[in-house]
Design an enzyme around this catalytic site. Structure first.
Site: not given
Length: 349
Positions: A77, A81-82, A85, A87, A89, A91, A180, A274
């Site tokens: 996750r 989430h990186d 947003v 790319g 990177d 951040s 999202p 799976d």
């Protein structure tokens, strides 16, 4: 507690518009999202400069996972989430930026108190700085750690192209605008993925990461108690499954305790990646509304059925999609920097 907290692993895959500027900085705008093919990345990038990097990441992730079995979905996750947003990177790891004036991504509503795995990244970075100072980027550490998470959850250990560099910018608004929620309409989800050059099939494939991990009850209580004025319970939910969820998720959680009420995405194999996720969708046992709709909509249902039919087919597609995700808007060559501390940009020389 905010209803916008993302509930689980990365891949709960607010419609957004950002434009890629000539520099690494990105501001909200009206242009299309540019998806860098990540052509500056390649497998074995650190073979000469830090040959033990992948072993170091693997050893630390495995050791921590032995005491924290739910670490793999947290790392996957974190990677999603990186990347989704602005790319891949790193951040999302910053506590502050060079200007110090903006709230960073990890403080956003979409991330907030739900991010996990940050301390693992810190430990990996500290060890790498001892062995290979100022060499391995935090963005690559995230990619390697996500790979180890996937492998520890039962899938083959795939090759990870590396060579990413780290961003010097991070804004909470970017995360809230770009990530999202479990209630994002399907057409908006498709649009978000399409602007990063992912097909509808690839979106469905990546959603399979929800075969592990857990969600906060706050993300599902509306499906159980307030779905509509006429029908309080979502009719797409299998009745027995809905009763099971209601037993774990009260209509209201005690003040300050909402984070303590969670449910597994998959109650059958909650720690194993799976295709049971897709089998659950076919039975009306999708935890989030954004999951269950994949088995209802005629544009996505055929892909759900394909993945449900073959764990091997889904596995191959999932690993390929993870590699592709790791190439989104990467910084390479002289763009960005190699942070010495993943939580802070390097001091200006």
């Amino acid at each position: 507690m905010s209803r916008r907290l993302i509930a689980a692993t990365i891949l709960t895959f607010t419609l957004f518009t950002i434009v890629i500027l000539p520099s690494e900085a990105q501001e909200p705008g009206q242009g299309p999202v540019k998806v860098d093919g990540g052509h500056g990345l390649h497998v074995g990038y650190y073979a000469k400069t830090c040959p033990n990097v992948e072993d170091i990441v693997a050893d630390i992730v495995k050791r921590v996972q032995q005491n924290d079995p739910k670490l793999p979905p947290a790392l996957i996750r974190l990677f999603f989430h990186d990347c989704f947003v602005k790319g891949c990177d790193a951040s999302i790891l910053l506590d502050t930026t060079a200007s110090g004036g903006n709230r960073v991504e990890k403080t956003s509503t979409a991330n907030g108190e739900t991010l996990r795995g940050l301390e693992v990244i810190d430990e990996i970075k500290a060890e790498l700085e001892k062995q290979c100072p100022q060499t391995v980027s935090c963005a690559d550490i995230l990619a390697y750690a996500a790979r180890e998470a996937v492998a520890l959850a039962g899938l083959p250990r795939h090759n990870v192209p590396a060579g990413r560099r780290d961003s010097r910018t991070s804004r909470s608004d970017d995360a809230d605008e770009n990530l999202p929620t479990p209630r994002t309409p399907l057409n908006d989800l498709i649009h978000i993925f399409a602007r990063r050059n992912f097909t509808v099939e690839e979106m469905v494939v990546l959603s399979g990461a929800h075969s592990i991990g857990e969600a906060q009850c706050a993300q599902v209580t509306d499906r159980l108690y307030t779905f509509s004025p006429v029908v309080p319970r979502d009719p797409a939910l299998d009745p027995a499954y809905a009763n099971e969820l209601a037993g774990k998720c009260p209509a209201e959680q005690p003040p300050g305790q909402a984070l303590q009420f969670k449910v597994d995405f998959d109650t059958t194999t909650p720690l194993v990646l799976d295709n049971n996720y897709y089998l659950n969708l076919q039975k009306g046992r999708g935890l989030l509304q954004s999951d269950q709709v994949l088995a209802i909509d005629p544009g996505t249902r055929p892909f759900v059925d394909q993945m449900a039919a073959s764990n091997e087919a889904w596995t191959k597609r999932f690993l390929k999609a993870m590699i592709k995700m790791g190439r989104i808007n990467v910084l390479t060559k002289t763009d960005g920097e190699i942070r010495t501390n993943c939580r802070a940009v390097n001091p200006v020389q």
